[in-house]
Structure formats: structure tokens, C-alpha cells
Design an enzyme around this catalytic site. Structure first.
Site, PDB file in Angstrom:
ATOM      1  N   ARG A 127     -14.842   6.794 -22.337  1.00  0.00           N
ATOM      2  CA  ARG A 127     -13.470   6.570 -21.864  1.00  0.00           C
ATOM      3  C   ARG A 127     -13.474   5.631 -20.663  1.00  0.00           C
ATOM      4  O   ARG A 127     -12.580   4.791 -20.510  1.00  0.00           O
ATOM      5  CB  ARG A 127     -12.812   7.900 -21.482  1.00  0.00           C
ATOM      6  CG  ARG A 127     -11.465   7.718 -20.770  1.00  0.00           C
ATOM      7  CD  ARG A 127     -10.731   9.018 -20.567  1.00  0.00           C
ATOM      8  NE  ARG A 127     -11.519  10.018 -19.879  1.00  0.00           N
ATOM      9  CZ  ARG A 127     -11.725  10.043 -18.559  1.00  0.00           C
ATOM     10  NH1 ARG A 127     -11.215   9.093 -17.782  1.00  0.00           N
ATOM     11  NH2 ARG A 127     -12.434  11.000 -18.018  1.00  0.00           N
TER      12      ARG A 127
ATOM     13  N   ASP B 127       3.233 -12.185 -23.083  1.00  0.00           N
ATOM     14  CA  ASP B 127       2.763 -11.722 -24.386  1.00  0.00           C
ATOM     15  C   ASP B 127       2.381 -12.962 -25.188  1.00  0.00           C
ATOM     16  O   ASP B 127       3.241 -13.706 -25.655  1.00  0.00           O
ATOM     17  CB  ASP B 127       3.864 -10.929 -25.094  1.00  0.00           C
ATOM     18  CG  ASP B 127       3.396 -10.342 -26.425  1.00  0.00           C
ATOM     19  OD1 ASP B 127       2.412 -10.852 -26.992  1.00  0.00           O
ATOM     20  OD2 ASP B 127       4.034  -9.402 -26.921  1.00  0.00           O
TER      21      ASP B 127
END
Length: 834
Positions: free
Chosen positions: A434, A559
Site C-alpha cells: 500500500r 486532465d
């Protein structure tokens, strides 16, 4: 001749340009120290590959212009005017005599070649009384010609410098650009009454003017600043006067300086002397990038006593200065006198006003030299001689700090959750996947280098990545986003982000005035941009918006999923964060979901990593491995798909059923000029309107090679109706307000044969036309066309007699989708059996 008025403060007058650039009040600019500006220029030119010796010459020429508010200044660095030609080599003297020479610049920067030519002309004139040197094959601007003329005049010589440039200016009576801005400069030595000089040798009067009414780089400055150009200096493509720099850059022309045949004749003189005479191009100069210059240096002693001539020049100048003035005029200024005073005053003060966006762009360029590589980074990839590898090569040969003990030809997969530690009290580089995994590190380092960032981070999806960016904004603060955005982003911003106490507003990002008005000073902390937008392929000026965000203290996130780093690099344009949905082109095969954030600045990167680790949204090792595999072929896939898309866009633009085509690089697209500045091609995503929802639905469902699904960027061509699929979560009323029509068809073009894709699409469109009764010969008589395409809220019913579609049907589709989303969310919230 210039006049100084007693009613106008000299500081305000000095804001104008010596060669036709529009005057700007100092309030429109920011002040910066000259020392800082020069250092930024040095670093920026260093990133372009120039040596210290070359930079010294270039900086002298550029600052000569910048200190005088001449548009031939440092804007050339940030606008690409000094980018090195791919085929540059050392200049060669093609012809040489004791009085003359002709230099082939071999694609070396024009300023460097003209500086060499000036030195050669001065040397010959000093030794033989006369020197004439021409240059050719200089593919970039020579800068302010007054600089070179003054170099000659300060040596006690008479100087004449002429420069040819590409086709920017229309001859008088024409609308087609044929001439360049074709500047001309002269310098004549004189002996002032007080015996002073200009500080660099013999006193001289220097005159420098373009034969055009406006400068080409002045257009670029005006466009970048979002301001109009003066009236009556340029024409649009139709030959009509315009004050919009975009219209001039998009196929128009600059006028000659006096808008008459006299100015046109003077431009032609320069064209003839600095073109054919020196071996420069005369047809399609811009395409050949072969522009000519001519430098002449003359010893006045050839015509008589040097001192007597210089004194007679002073007599002429005194007569001009002492001429009876008009009412309200305090002083008649000699050519160049205003600029020289301005430059001297700024040098003494040590500060200079500058366009904010220009200063920001310089800082971004310079930061590339300053920014240390992130941990484990081996630095910029380069080959023999320091030449950077091309993007296609970097995609295959990615750099990484991860050590593969066996040197595998492919990246290793560390499919593990935990890693053994050196001891009970010490930690190794990795402990828990993680927090970090070597396979993920390899992917993140590859994206960091491809995007030009300081660090990159891989997430479980594009939305997970965007969600992390939104968490950089705190309660009570504000996010500004576009109107034409991905449906998932819209849902996140409208339904999730506000629950954290963050306000969100949407504006038309193609309208810079709307963006500026939408930024709330002191409150807006994040500006989210898409360009091209999804699904209407609108183009937003990333550089300008990033500058607005930075000025307001906000982060700018772009984006870039539609372009990916292969076609567009937002961080180079000033963005702070670049988000790429790697599900699209990075994976490329529709078999992995991921999102990527690339960040500028280590402090911002630390904040992003904290959220990635704390929330556990990091991408799993196997998905990282799939993405690494996809990167290697991304160049081939994207280039092939883009080529196909361009062909399909042209086919659609010519089809009688199609009312509008949205493709970023299609001629006539309202944002094509901006897009061409910030991206290398139109990409492989496009959309079009038919005027009939029923026709669009048939087209989507009748194709055989296009898979009906959401998403884009796969090797397989995909087709969809965004209002019923990817953007269905946006309410119909909101879609209508944003101009998103229900009949819009979106195509993600794959790598199949373009002819097959077009044939399949044409067959589906023929079937659609037959079904709705569309007659290509009489399109206006087809009752089903144009009744539901004006906006998403228009009724679908009535497109065909047998159609059951209606606005109620639209609502039912939305309700069904939202119900499905609610069902899935409920399943996630339900107690899990252990």
C-alpha cells in the site's frame, strides 16, 4: 518622428513598442529585477541546448529589445522562436572576398548568424572601407535589427541592416501574406555638441523599423495576454480588418506600416535585397525556413573627412530637434531616442515591467534546469552527443531506480503484499505494498519522465486520482472546473466534493474572461482543466489558465487523458498536476483500470503521496505491470489511431447527414490554433452531431467494427452516445445548459484499417438515413432532422413517425442508470460475511 507631449507622463508613453506593438499601461505588467530576468533567460536558453557563449550573444540581442519594449524581446524564448532546428550545424562561409561574404547559417539561430555577419562586415569596413555580408538558411528570428546597426555605428561606421522573414504581411491591396515583417535599420555616427557618446563607442543615431504595421511576435504576445491588437494593422482570412490576434494567426495577414503602396514598395525592396541577393528562399519561406539577411558597413571616410561628416550629421539632427513644435508638444524625439532613454532608465533602476504570463513561462522553463531529479532519478534520457531520445524511444527504454538482479528484458512483477525488513528495528525501502511497491515505482518513474514532472503516482482509477487532487482543497475553499468535462468528474464535483465543505463552480474554460471571473480571490484553490474536452473536443488555453490559477494562489490540474504525454505535456505549459486516465492509452487494450498523477514541485508531491498512502488508493502490482507493458507500444498505437481519426474526421465533415464534427486539429475548429501550440496532433477521439437522436442511435448500433461502450484509448474502435452512457449521470437540464446535445456520437478510433472503419461507418450512416427518411439532396425536407439537437433537453419524439424515443425516455434512461449506481453503492455498504 516621435513627439513627446507635456500632457502625457513619459513613463506611460514608454509602455508602447518601438515597432508597432500595442501600448499597455504599466498596471497590466509586473516589475521584475533585470538581474533576475537575465538569469531566467540564461537558464531557459540553457534548457534549449545553447552554450554559454551563444547565450551571451542571444541575451544581448534580446535584452536590447526588451529594455526598449520592442516585441523582438524575450517572448522569443517562451514562444518557441529560439527552439533549435533539428538539423542545425555550424554556419559555413559560402563565398568570401576582401569586401564581401555570404554565410550559410545551416539552421543556426538567426541572431547568432547575423551577429557573426555584422562582425565580418565591420572588420572589412575598417580594413577596406566597405563590407557587405549576406546570410541564408537562418530558420529563426534575428531579433531587433537596431542592435546590429548600433554595433556598426558605435565603431564610427555607417550601418545598414535588412532582414527577410516568412510570409506574414500582405502587399497593399492584397489579403494574401507574401512579405515578411521585413525590418530595416540604419545607424549613422555623429559628434554631439557635448562630446558624449552612447556609452559603447562613437555616438550614433540608430533607426530601426519594420515595414509591417505590426510585429508577428506582437501578435503572439497579444494572444497570450488575451488582449486585442490595435485597429487597422491586420486583416482576417477574408481580408477584413480585425483586432483579434487569433483571426490574424489563423489565416489572416498583417498590413504594411502605412497601409499604402509606399509601405508595400519599401517591404519589397527589403525582400529583394535580403532574399534573392543572399540565396534565401523566395517561395514558401516559412516551409523552407530559409530566411535571408543583409549587413552593410561603410566607412564615411570614403566620402570625405570623417569628423566633418559627423558634424554635418549633427547639424541635421539639431535642425530636427529644434523645429518649431505644435501646441502641447514638449519635445521632438529622434528615432531611437525614446527607446534609449527608456533602456537607460531601466538599467539605472535595475527593474523592468513584464507581462505576467511571460514571466511565469520563463520561470517554468528555468525551473527545468533548477529542479533536482526526484529520488532514484537518473536524469534526462539522452543519447550520443547529449541529444535527448525521442518519445517513442523513451517509451520502450524507461529509466528506473529499481534494481532487477537478473536484468530481465521485461519489467519484473513484485506480486507481494509485504517485504522482509533488515531487522526488527530498521526498515528497508519497501515494507507494505500500500505504501510502495517496486513495480509501481517503475511505472511512476516512467510517467514522471514522460510528463516532465518531479514525481508521479499511480492510482486504482482516473477517478481515484482526481479524488485525491480534490482533497488538496480544504473546507470553505473553492474549486473551479470546466463545463464540458467527463461525466465521472462532474458527478464527483457536484455530489461528493461539496459534502466536505468545498464549493464548486463550472465555467466555459474556452472563455478566458469567464475563467478569470470564476476565480474567487483568496478562496479558489484548485482549477481543473480538460483540453481537449470530453466529449465536445473544445480547446482550452492551458498556459493562460495555469497562469491565472498561479496568480490567484491556486493549483492547476489538467486532465490530459485524451492526449497523454505523447501528444501533449501540460506541465510544460505551466500546470502543477497532470492527470492521465491510464485505462485509456497507457494500458491501451481495455484490460486494466488505472489513473496517474504527475506533479511539479516536491512539496506538492509530498501532499499527494500522503493521500495515496493514507487512503490506500495506490495501484496494485499486477496492474502496474500491465501498464508498463502498455507503455512500450503506446507510441505506435496512438500514432496509428490518430492517423485513422484524422481520416474519419474528414470523411464525417463531408457527409451530408453530419451537422458538426468535433476534432481538435480539423481545419475550421475554433480552437485549432491554440491546440496546435500546445499539442502535436488531434489525437484519436472525436464526436459529431447528426441533428437526429434516432439517426445517431442507429449509427451507433449498426456499426460492426466499433464496440458500443464507454471509455476510449483502446486498440479497438469504440462508439457511444455520451448523453446516454458516459455522461448520463449529468442531469438533462445541466447538459442542455452546457450545450451537450443528445444526438452527439463519440468515437474512439482504434488501430484497425482506416478504410474499413470508414466503410463500416458509412454503411451505418446510410442505414440511418434510410430509416429516418433523410434525402441527401434535400436535407432541409427531412422532418426528423434538427428537432432534438439544439440541446440535451429537447424532445426526442417526432424524429420519425415510428420512434418511441422522447424526453421521457431520456429521463427513464437516466433514472435507470442512477438506480443501478445506487444499487452498487448499497452492495458496497452492506455487511460483509467474514
Amino acid at each position: 518622428m516621435q513627439l513627446a507631449s507635456a500632457q502625457v507622463p513619459a513613463r506611460v508613453m514608454a509602455a508602447g513598442s518601438n515597432n508597432g506593438a500595442s501600448s499597455q499601461l504599466q498596471a497590466d505588467k509586473v516589475e521584475v529585477s533585470i538581474a533576475e530576468l537575465e538569469e531566467l533567460c540564461r537558464k531557459s536558453m540553457k534548457t534549449l541546448g545553447y552554450t554559454d557563449t551563444e547565450i551571451k550573444v542571444l541575451l544581448e540581442v534580446l535584452m536590447y529589445a526588451q529594455l526598449r519594449d520592442n516585441s523582438q524581446g524575450i517572448v522569443k524564448i517562451t514562444s518557441g522562436g529560439l527552439n533549435k532546428h533539428k538539423a542545425v550545424s555550424a554556419p559555413v562561409i559560402e563565398k568570401e572576398t576582401r569586401l564581401s561574404a555570404c554565410i550559410n547559417g545551416n539552421n543556426t539561430a538567426g541572431m547568432l548568424v547575423l551577429h557573426q555577419a555584422t562582425s565580418m562586415a565591420v572588420s572589412r569596413a575598417k580594413e577596406h572601407g566597405f563590407g557587405i555580408v549576406g546570410t541564408n538558411h537562418t530558420p529563426s528570428s534575428t531579433g531587433a535589427l537596431g542592435y546590429y546597426a548600433e554595433l556598426i555605428g558605435s565603431q564610427g561606421l555607417i550601418g545598414l541592416v535588412l532582414a527577410q522573414s516568412p510570409e506574414f504581411v500582405a502587399p497593399h491591396g492584397a489579403k494574401q501574406p507574401i512579405f515578411g515583417t521585413n525590418p530595416i535599420a540604419i545607424s549613422v555616427p555623429y559628434i554631439p555638441a557635448d562630446g558624449s557618446s552612447n556609452g559603447s563607442g562613437q555616438a550614433c543615431v540608430t533607426m530601426d523599423m519594420a515595414t509591417a504595421a505590426y510585429a508577428w511576435f506582437g501578435l503572439l504576445e497579444a494572444k497570450a495576454a488575451g488582449r486585442p491588437i490595435p485597429p487597422d494593422v491586420a486583416l482576417n482570412a477574408e481580408g477584413l480588418p480585425t483586432t483579434d490576434p487569433n483571426e490574424v494567426l489563423g489565416g489572416g495577414a498583417i498590413r504594411v506600416f502605412d497601409r499604402s503602396h509606399k509601405g508595400s514598395n519599401l517591404a519589397l525592396m527589403v525582400e529583394l535585397l535580403a532574399g534573392p541577393l543572399v540565396g534565401a528562399a523566395v517561395v514558401d519561406k516559412l516551409e523552407e525556413r530559409n530566411w535571408g539577411n543583409l549587413v552593410v558597413a561603410i566607412d564615411p571616410g570614403l566620402l570625405g573627412d570623417r569628423e566633418a561628416i559627423a558634424q554635418r550629421v549633427q547639424v541635421v539632427l539639431d535642425r530636427v530637434k529644434n523645429a518649431t513644435r505644435l501646441p502641447g508638444v514638449s519635445e521632438i524625439l529622434l528615432p531611437g531616442e525614446r527607446g534609449d532613454r527608456m533602456a537607460a532608465a531601466r538599467r539605472e533602476a535595475g527593474r523592468i515591467p513584464l507581462e505576467p504570463n511571460l514571466l511565469s513561462s520563463l520561470r517554468v522553463m528555468a525551473s527545468k534546469l533548477d529542479s533536482p531529479p526526484s529520488p532514484g532519478s537518473p536524469g534526462k534520457k539522452s543519447g550520443p552527443g547529449g541529444r535527448p531520445w525521442a518519445m517513442a524511444t523513451q517509451l520502450v527504454h524507461t529509466d528506473t531506480s529499481v534494481n532487477d538482479p537478473y536484468g530481465g528484458s521485461g519489467p519484473p512483477l513484485w506480486q507481494t503484499a509485504t517485504f522482509a525488513q533488515p531487522s526488527a528495528t530498521t526498515f528497508g525501502e519497501y515494507d507494505y505494498t500500500r505504501s510502495g511497491n517496486p513495480t509501481r515505482t517503475m511505472l511512476e518513474e516512467a510517467m514522471r519522465d514522460l510528463e516532465g514532472g518531479d514525481r508521479a503516482f499511480a492510482f486504482t482509477s482516473g477517478m481515484a486520482a482526481i479524488a485525491v487532487v480534490c482533497k488538496l482543497v480544504g473546507a470553505g475553499e473553492h474549486i473551479l472546473a470546466g463545463e464540458d468535462i467527463y461525466g465521472g468528474t462532474s458527478r464527483l464535483l457536484s455530489q461528493v466534493v461539496p459534502t466536505a465543505g468545498v464549493s464548486v463552480s463550472n465555467v466555459d474554460m474556452t472563455d478566458l474572461a469567464a475563467v478569470k471571473a470564476g476565480i474567487i480571490p483568496g478562496k479558489t484553490k484548485l482549477v481543473i482543466v480538460e483540453s481537449p474536452t470530453n466529449p465536445r473536443m473544445q480547446i482550452c488555453d492551458i498556459r493562460a489558465i495555469a497562469e491565472m490559477a498561479r496568480a490567484a494562489g491556486a493549483i492547476c490540474c489538467v486532465d490530459n487523458s485524451i492526449m497523454a504525454p505523447l501528444f501533449q505535456r501540460p506541465l510544460d505549459l505551466g500546470a502543477d498536476i497532470c492527470m492521465t486516465s491510464g485505462t485509456k492509452f497507457v494500458g491501451g487494450h481495455g484490460d486494466v483500470t488505472l489513473g496517474l498523477l504527475t506533479v511539479k514541485g516536491q512539496e506538492l508531491a509530498k501532499r499527494v503521496y500522503f493521500l495515496q498512502n493514507a487512503e490506500g488508493a495506490g495501484l496494485a502490482p499486477f496492474d502496474c505491470w500491465l501498464a508498463l507493458r502498455g507503455l512500450k507500444t503506446m507510441g505506435l498505437r496512438m500514432e496509428r489511431a490518430a492517423q485513422n481519426a484524422e481520416k474519419i474526421a474528414r470523411f464525417l465533415a463531408a457527409h451530408p447527414l453530419v451537422k458538426k464534427v468535433n476534432y481538435a486539429s480539423l481545419p475550421g475548429h475554433p480552437g485549432v490554433d491554440i491546440h496546435s501550440r500546445q499539442a502535436t496532433c488531434g489525437g484519436s477521439l472525436l464526436s459529431f452531431e447528426t441533428g437526429s437522436v434516432e439517426a445517431s442511435k442507429i449509427i451507433v448500433e449498426a456499426t460492426q467494427l466499433y464496440k458500443v461502450t464507454v471509455s476510449f484509448g483502446s486498440v479497438t474502435s469504440l462508439i457511444s452516445l455520451p448523453c446516454y452512457m458516459s455522461h448520463a449521470s449529468i442531469p438533462a437540464a445541466v447538459r442542455a445548459a452546457r450545450g451537450l446535445p443528445d444526438d452527439l456520437v463519440r468515437i474512439s478510433v482504434g488501430i484497425e484499417d482506416a478504410a474499413d472503419l470508414i466503410a463500416d461507418l458509412e454503411a451505418a450512416m446510410t442505414q440511418a438515413m434510410s430509416h429516418i427518411g433523410f434525402d441527401p439532396a434535400n436535407p432541409g425536407k427531412t422532418p426528423s432532422i434538427g428537432k432534438a439537437a439544439a440541446g440535451a433537453s429537447s424532445a426526442v419524439a417526432g424524429h420519425t413517425a415510428g420512434s418511441s424515443s422522447s424526453s421521457q425516455g431520456t429521463s427513464e434512461r437516466e433514472a435507470a442508470l442512477l438506480a443501478r449506481i445506487a444499487q452498487l453503492e448499497g452492495m458496497l455498504k452492506a455487511p460483509q460475511r467474514s
